[in-house]
Design a protein around this motif. Sequence first.
Motif, PDB file in Angstrom:
ATOM      1  N   SER A  66       0.834  -1.202   0.000  1.00  0.00           N
ATOM      2  CA  SER A  66       0.000   0.000   0.000  1.00  0.00           C
ATOM      3  C   SER A  66       0.873   1.259   0.000  1.00  0.00           C
ATOM      4  N   GLU A  67       1.970   1.217   0.743  1.00  0.00           N
ATOM      5  CA  GLU A  67       2.900   2.349   0.766  1.00  0.00           C
ATOM      6  C   GLU A  67       3.474   2.591  -0.621  1.00  0.00           C
ATOM      7  N   ALA A  68       3.803   1.513  -1.323  1.00  0.00           N
ATOM      8  CA  ALA A  68       4.342   1.643  -2.683  1.00  0.00           C
ATOM      9  C   ALA A  68       3.321   2.285  -3.610  1.00  0.00           C
ATOM     10  N   LEU A  69       2.050   1.952  -3.416  1.00  0.00           N
ATOM     11  CA  LEU A  69       0.989   2.544  -4.238  1.00  0.00           C
ATOM     12  C   LEU A  69       0.857   4.046  -3.983  1.00  0.00           C
ATOM     13  N   VAL A  70       0.959   4.445  -2.725  1.00  0.00           N
ATOM     14  CA  VAL A  70       0.879   5.874  -2.387  1.00  0.00           C
ATOM     15  C   VAL A  70       1.980   6.643  -3.119  1.00  0.00           C
ATOM     16  N   GLU A  71       3.203   6.100  -3.033  1.00  0.00           N
ATOM     17  CA  GLU A  71       4.324   6.752  -3.717  1.00  0.00           C
ATOM     18  C   GLU A  71       4.116   6.768  -5.224  1.00  0.00           C
ATOM     19  N   LYS A  72       3.642   5.654  -5.765  1.00  0.00           N
ATOM     20  CA  LYS A  72       3.453   5.545  -7.213  1.00  0.00           C
ATOM     21  C   LYS A  72       2.379   6.516  -7.708  1.00  0.00           C
ATOM     22  N   GLY A  73       1.288   6.642  -6.945  1.00  0.00           N
ATOM     23  CA  GLY A  73       0.199   7.512  -7.371  1.00  0.00           C
ATOM     24  C   GLY A  73       0.624   8.952  -7.485  1.00  0.00           C
ATOM     25  N   LEU A  74       1.373   9.441  -6.487  1.00  0.00           N
ATOM     26  CA  LEU A  74       1.804  10.838  -6.531  1.00  0.00           C
ATOM     27  C   LEU A  74       2.930  11.039  -7.540  1.00  0.00           C
ATOM     28  N   ALA A  75       3.862  10.096  -7.599  1.00  0.00           N
ATOM     29  CA  ALA A  75       4.992  10.234  -8.515  1.00  0.00           C
ATOM     30  C   ALA A  75       4.541  10.199  -9.961  1.00  0.00           C
ATOM     31  N   MET A  76       3.483   9.439 -10.231  1.00  0.00           N
ATOM     32  CA  MET A  76       2.997   9.316 -11.607  1.00  0.00           C
ATOM     33  C   MET A  76       2.557  10.661 -12.150  1.00  0.00           C
ATOM     34  N   TRP A  77       1.738  11.383 -11.383  1.00  0.00           N
ATOM     35  CA  TRP A  77       1.290  12.693 -11.855  1.00  0.00           C
ATOM     36  C   TRP A  77       2.417  13.706 -11.825  1.00  0.00           C
ATOM     37  N   ALA A  78       3.294  13.589 -10.847  1.00  0.00           N
ATOM     38  CA  ALA A  78       4.419  14.518 -10.785  1.00  0.00           C
ATOM     39  C   ALA A  78       5.271  14.367 -12.031  1.00  0.00           C
ATOM     40  N   GLY A  79       5.467  13.108 -12.470  1.00  0.00           N
ATOM     41  CA  GLY A  79       6.273  12.895 -13.666  1.00  0.00           C
ATOM     42  C   GLY A  79       5.635  13.459 -14.903  1.00  0.00           C
ATOM     43  N   SER A  80       4.321  13.284 -15.050  1.00  0.00           N
ATOM     44  CA  SER A  80       3.644  13.801 -16.243  1.00  0.00           C
ATOM     45  C   SER A  80       3.609  15.301 -16.230  1.00  0.00           C
ATOM     46  N   GLU A  81       3.448  15.895 -15.044  1.00  0.00           N
ATOM     47  CA  GLU A  81       3.413  17.354 -14.984  1.00  0.00           C
ATOM     48  C   GLU A  81       4.789  17.939 -15.204  1.00  0.00           C
ATOM     49  N   ALA A  82       5.862  17.227 -14.762  1.00  0.00           N
ATOM     50  CA  ALA A  82       7.203  17.754 -14.961  1.00  0.00           C
ATOM     51  C   ALA A  82       7.532  17.820 -16.431  1.00  0.00           C
ATOM     52  N   GLY A  83       7.001  16.857 -17.203  1.00  0.00           N
ATOM     53  CA  GLY A  83       7.251  16.892 -18.634  1.00  0.00           C
ATOM     54  C   GLY A  83       6.439  17.964 -19.319  1.00  0.00           C
ATOM     55  N   GLN A  84       5.284  18.288 -18.792  1.00  0.00           N
ATOM     56  CA  GLN A  84       4.416  19.294 -19.387  1.00  0.00           C
ATOM     57  C   GLN A  84       3.911  20.231 -18.292  1.00  0.00           C
ATOM     58  N   PRO A  85       4.775  21.162 -17.839  1.00  0.00           N
ATOM     59  CA  PRO A  85       4.372  22.025 -16.736  1.00  0.00           C
ATOM     60  C   PRO A  85       3.219  22.942 -17.095  1.00  0.00           C
ATOM     61  N   SER A  86       3.019  23.166 -18.359  1.00  0.00           N
ATOM     62  CA  SER A  86       1.959  24.067 -18.788  1.00  0.00           C
ATOM     63  C   SER A  86       1.425  23.594 -20.136  1.00  0.00           C
ATOM     64  N   ARG A  87       0.219  24.020 -20.440  1.00  0.00           N
ATOM     65  CA  ARG A  87      -0.347  23.698 -21.750  1.00  0.00           C
ATOM     66  C   ARG A  87      -0.860  24.976 -22.383  1.00  0.00           C
ATOM     67  N   LEU A  88      -0.517  25.160 -23.641  1.00  0.00           N
ATOM     68  CA  LEU A  88      -0.910  26.365 -24.359  1.00  0.00           C
ATOM     69  C   LEU A  88      -2.065  26.056 -25.298  1.00  0.00           C
ATOM     70  N   ILE A  89      -3.083  26.893 -25.251  1.00  0.00           N
ATOM     71  CA  ILE A  89      -4.222  26.775 -26.159  1.00  0.00           C
ATOM     72  C   ILE A  89      -4.273  28.063 -26.979  1.00  0.00           C
ATOM     73  N   VAL A  90      -4.152  27.949 -28.286  1.00  0.00           N
ATOM     74  CA  VAL A  90      -4.197  29.128 -29.156  1.00  0.00           C
ATOM     75  C   VAL A  90      -5.303  28.930 -30.181  1.00  0.00           C
ATOM     76  N   ARG A  91      -6.168  29.901 -30.301  1.00  0.00           N
ATOM     77  CA  ARG A  91      -7.222  29.872 -31.309  1.00  0.00           C
ATOM     78  C   ARG A  91      -7.201  31.184 -32.093  1.00  0.00           C
ATOM     79  N   GLY A  92      -7.492  31.095 -33.373  1.00  0.00           N
ATOM     80  CA  GLY A  92      -7.565  32.297 -34.195  1.00  0.00           C
ATOM     81  C   GLY A  92      -6.254  32.694 -34.846  1.00  0.00           C
ATOM     82  N   ARG A  93      -5.376  31.722 -35.079  1.00  0.00           N
ATOM     83  CA  ARG A  93      -4.114  32.056 -35.744  1.00  0.00           C
ATOM     84  C   ARG A  93      -4.364  32.673 -37.122  1.00  0.00           C
ATOM     85  N   ALA A  94      -5.425  32.214 -37.774  1.00  0.00           N
ATOM     86  CA  ALA A  94      -5.733  32.740 -39.108  1.00  0.00           C
ATOM     87  C   ALA A  94      -6.014  34.243 -39.070  1.00  0.00           C
TER      88      ALA A  94
END
Length: 361
Positions: A229-257
């Motif tokens: 269970s302890e391993a799951l706690v660590e895995k759950g938080l680390a999983m999102w931390a890893g995905s967020e570290a790769g993509q700290p922000s997301r840009l949405i752009v509309r109307g380039r035309a």
Amino acid sequence: MTKPVLNRELQENTLQSLDARSREIFRFIVESYLRDGEPLGSRNLSRLLPTQLSPATIRNVMSDLEHLGLVYAPHVSAGRLPTQQGLRFFVDAFMEIGDLSDDERRIIETQVKASRSGHSLDHMLTEASQLLSGLSRGAGVVLTAKSEMALKHIEFVQLEPRKGLAILVSQGGDVENRVVDLPAGVTASQLHEASNFLNAHIRGRTLAEARSEISRLREEVRTALDTLSEALVEKGLAMWAGSEAGQPSRLIVRGRANLLENLTAEADLELLRRLFEDLETKEGLIQLLDLAEEGAGVRIFIGSENKLFSLSGSSLVVAPYRDQESRVIGALGVIGPTRLNYARIVPMVDYTAQMVGSMLR
């Protein structure tokens, strides 16, 4: 509204050096540029001014304005256009910020609320970007820093003996799912135990705060949970931390035309290409959020006043939006040519940011 301004002393000195006639001529040159994008010549200006001035007198005033660095002639015998410094001076010293009409407020309020009702945060932000693009005829831009969202619930569901689904729910109602590797021999009760422990400590915290709290309670984790269970706690938080570290922000752009409509030469197309290359980089996203966080409200950046737009020469009107704890979790705004209708776009961006923020509380 906050905005970068010229050196205060320089601005005061420039104002003092302009008499009423010079200020009026300067204002006509800038307003003509913002409206039409074309140089304004002395002959045409003499017809527009409420006071009778000869073209020769106007040319003398234009020469003085050019000496101050406020206007320039794009080519010989042309009229005058404002310089970047002149635009900044106009925005700081002369521009009167308009107000949205009741209809515009109603449109923004209705569309933001409708885009949030029953939909994800990403859907609302995408619609906000599209809304700003449509109202401004520029490019609507929204930056979301997903790692700052406040958490509500985490749950682990077993799919296979060694595969599980981790479900994270934010307080705003957004749901994210991740497939995770489960420790060998983990049981359904251990999955439930790990979920319960996390939920007892993460509610209302951002991901970074939750990780810090679990780290602080490391001894309690070991006491309260078994090894799997302890391993799951660590895995759950680390999983999102890893995905967020790769993509700290997301840009949405509309109307380039919309930006293409303002191009007048092949060189302009190259500048626009550079702009979007800058925006698509991780560094560009971080800079954009930093720009919004530096001020309490709407900020105006003209041309090369910030590194992000130093090559493209575009202008940005940007405001932060905040969560229920008044933390800045993103930014939204409008990108366009330097001749944006700043007086109209500033209240538009400001009100949209307020509405988006209100939907997150």
